[in-house]
Design a protein around this motif. Structure first.
Motif, mmCIF file in Angstrom:
data_model
loop_
_atom_site.group_PDB
_atom_site.id
_atom_site.type_symbol
_atom_site.label_atom_id
_atom_site.label_comp_id
_atom_site.label_asym_id
_atom_site.label_seq_id
_atom_site.Cartn_x
_atom_site.Cartn_y
_atom_site.Cartn_z
ATOM 1 N N LEU A 17 11.181 -1.679 2.516
ATOM 2 C CA LEU A 17 10.054 -0.795 2.794
ATOM 3 C C LEU A 17 8.886 -1.257 1.937
ATOM 4 C CD1 LEU A 17 11.912 2.623 2.680
ATOM 5 C CD2 LEU A 17 11.302 1.309 4.697
ATOM 6 N N GLN A 18 7.679 -1.206 2.474
ATOM 7 C CA GLN A 18 6.531 -1.626 1.684
ATOM 8 C C GLN A 18 5.276 -0.885 2.099
ATOM 9 O OE1 GLN A 18 6.023 -5.872 2.090
ATOM 10 N NE2 GLN A 18 4.245 -5.627 3.370
ATOM 11 N N GLN A 19 4.341 -0.809 1.142
ATOM 12 C CA GLN A 19 3.053 -0.174 1.389
ATOM 13 C C GLN A 19 2.000 -0.931 0.599
ATOM 14 O OE1 GLN A 19 2.874 4.068 0.870
ATOM 15 N NE2 GLN A 19 0.777 3.984 0.189
ATOM 16 N N GLY A 20 0.851 -1.151 1.212
ATOM 17 C CA GLY A 20 -0.243 -1.837 0.533
ATOM 18 C C GLY A 20 -0.860 -0.949 -0.530
ATOM 19 N N LEU A 21 -1.354 -1.564 -1.587
ATOM 20 C CA LEU A 21 -2.041 -0.844 -2.662
ATOM 21 C C LEU A 21 -3.494 -1.286 -2.702
ATOM 22 C CD1 LEU A 21 0.544 -1.098 -5.573
ATOM 23 C CD2 LEU A 21 0.018 0.895 -4.200
ATOM 24 N N GLY A 22 -4.392 -0.352 -2.583
ATOM 25 C CA GLY A 22 -5.807 -0.673 -2.637
ATOM 26 C C GLY A 22 -6.257 -1.511 -1.460
ATOM 27 N N MET A 23 -7.317 -2.264 -1.678
ATOM 28 C CA MET A 23 -7.888 -3.070 -0.598
ATOM 29 C C MET A 23 -7.534 -4.547 -0.725
ATOM 30 S SD MET A 23 -11.574 -1.236 -0.239
ATOM 31 C CE MET A 23 -11.991 -2.097 1.254
ATOM 32 N N GLY A 24 -6.773 -4.929 -1.747
ATOM 33 C CA GLY A 24 -6.397 -6.323 -1.942
ATOM 34 C C GLY A 24 -5.069 -6.637 -1.289
ATOM 35 N N SER A 25 -4.372 -7.608 -1.853
ATOM 36 C CA SER A 25 -3.108 -8.041 -1.265
ATOM 37 C C SER A 25 -1.887 -7.560 -2.058
ATOM 38 C CB SER A 25 -3.090 -9.570 -1.143
ATOM 39 O OG SER A 25 -3.262 -10.160 -2.412
ATOM 40 N N LEU A 26 -2.067 -6.600 -2.965
ATOM 41 C CA LEU A 26 -0.930 -6.042 -3.689
ATOM 42 C C LEU A 26 -0.148 -5.082 -2.806
ATOM 43 C CD1 LEU A 26 -2.301 -5.188 -7.243
ATOM 44 C CD2 LEU A 26 -0.711 -6.995 -6.629
ATOM 45 N N VAL A 27 1.175 -5.138 -2.912
ATOM 46 C CA VAL A 27 2.047 -4.214 -2.187
ATOM 47 C C VAL A 27 3.101 -3.669 -3.140
ATOM 48 C CG1 VAL A 27 1.753 -5.241 0.096
ATOM 49 C CG2 VAL A 27 3.548 -6.087 -1.393
ATOM 50 N N ILE A 28 3.581 -2.482 -2.839
ATOM 51 C CA ILE A 28 4.711 -1.907 -3.548
ATOM 52 C C ILE A 28 5.865 -1.903 -2.559
ATOM 53 C CG2 ILE A 28 4.014 0.471 -3.014
ATOM 54 C CD1 ILE A 28 5.165 1.276 -5.749
ATOM 55 N N ARG A 29 7.043 -2.386 -3.004
ATOM 56 C CA ARG A 29 8.218 -2.502 -2.131
ATOM 57 C C ARG A 29 9.393 -1.781 -2.751
ATOM 58 N NH1 ARG A 29 7.441 -8.909 -1.692
ATOM 59 N NH2 ARG A 29 5.871 -8.911 -0.071
ATOM 60 N N CYS A 30 10.336 -1.367 -1.882
ATOM 61 C CA CYS A 30 11.586 -0.786 -2.368
ATOM 62 C C CYS A 30 12.662 -0.960 -1.298
ATOM 63 C CB CYS A 30 11.413 0.682 -2.734
ATOM 64 S SG CYS A 30 11.148 1.799 -1.359
ATOM 65 N N ASP A 31 13.892 -0.638 -1.678
ATOM 66 C CA ASP A 31 15.007 -0.680 -0.732
ATOM 67 C C ASP A 31 14.903 0.486 0.239
ATOM 68 O OD1 ASP A 31 15.991 -2.869 -2.106
ATOM 69 O OD2 ASP A 31 17.370 -1.675 -3.325
ATOM 70 N N GLU A 32 15.723 0.450 1.282
ATOM 71 C CA GLU A 32 15.725 1.501 2.304
ATOM 72 C C GLU A 32 16.060 2.884 1.737
ATOM 73 O OE1 GLU A 32 15.122 1.287 5.673
ATOM 74 O OE2 GLU A 32 14.691 -0.857 5.655
ATOM 75 N N ASN A 33 16.757 2.931 0.610
ATOM 76 C CA ASN A 33 17.150 4.210 0.011
ATOM 77 C C ASN A 33 16.211 4.665 -1.102
ATOM 78 O OD1 ASN A 33 17.806 2.345 -1.904
ATOM 79 N ND2 ASN A 33 19.962 2.896 -2.067
ATOM 80 N N GLY A 34 15.085 3.985 -1.275
ATOM 81 C CA GLY A 34 14.112 4.379 -2.284
ATOM 82 C C GLY A 34 14.447 3.910 -3.684
ATOM 83 N N LYS A 35 15.198 2.845 -3.823
ATOM 84 C CA LYS A 35 15.556 2.284 -5.129
ATOM 85 C C LYS A 35 14.942 0.891 -5.276
ATOM 86 C CE LYS A 35 18.453 5.629 -6.156
ATOM 87 N NZ LYS A 35 18.202 6.587 -7.163
ATOM 88 N N ASN A 36 14.919 0.380 -6.500
ATOM 89 C CA ASN A 36 14.448 -0.981 -6.799
ATOM 90 C C ASN A 36 13.001 -1.222 -6.371
ATOM 91 O OD1 ASN A 36 16.995 -1.738 -7.844
ATOM 92 N ND2 ASN A 36 17.728 -2.035 -5.749
ATOM 93 N N TYR A 37 12.107 -0.431 -6.919
ATOM 94 C CA TYR A 37 10.685 -0.604 -6.641
ATOM 95 C C TYR A 37 10.172 -1.878 -7.294
ATOM 96 C CZ TYR A 37 10.021 4.091 -4.734
ATOM 97 O OH TYR A 37 10.068 5.210 -3.958
ATOM 98 N N ARG A 38 9.304 -2.571 -6.568
ATOM 99 C CA ARG A 38 8.709 -3.807 -7.079
ATOM 100 C C ARG A 38 7.248 -3.882 -6.651
ATOM 101 N NH1 ARG A 38 12.689 -7.279 -8.863
ATOM 102 N NH2 ARG A 38 14.785 -6.678 -8.253
ATOM 103 N N LEU A 39 6.451 -4.439 -7.512
ATOM 104 C CA LEU A 39 5.058 -4.710 -7.220
ATOM 105 C C LEU A 39 4.954 -6.194 -6.907
ATOM 106 C CD1 LEU A 39 2.167 -3.489 -7.293
ATOM 107 C CD2 LEU A 39 2.028 -4.305 -9.645
ATOM 108 N N ALA A 40 4.223 -6.560 -5.870
ATOM 109 C CA ALA A 40 4.146 -7.965 -5.466
ATOM 110 C C ALA A 40 2.815 -8.258 -4.795
ATOM 111 C CB ALA A 40 5.283 -8.301 -4.507
#
Length: 62
Positions: A17-40
């Motif tokens: 699962l992922q969602q963009g952050l702001g207007m740049g190319s940063l995204v926040i990602r996590c597993d399907e169960n809402g665990k292991n969040y990562r910024l990329a």
């Protein structure tokens, strides 16, 4: 949770699962169960950085 870390609002992409952050190319990602969040950077698989706290509201993400 806020709109940044609420994984129910994220879109599914490549088994994650992922969602963009702001207007740049940063995204926040996590597993399907809402665990292991990562910024990329979108499109850079080696840029992932583990998040333990939400950068917006400060909620625990583990």
């Amino acid at each position: 949770m806020c709109s940044t870390c609420d994984y129910k609002r994220f879109e599914s992409k490549d088994g994650k699962l992922q969602q963009g952050l702001g207007m740049g190319s940063l995204v926040i990602r996590c597993d399907e169960n809402g665990k292991n969040y990562r910024l990329a950077v979108n499109g850079e698989p080696k840029s992932e950085y583990v998040l333990y706290w939400c950068p917006t509201c400060g909620s625990k993400l583990f």
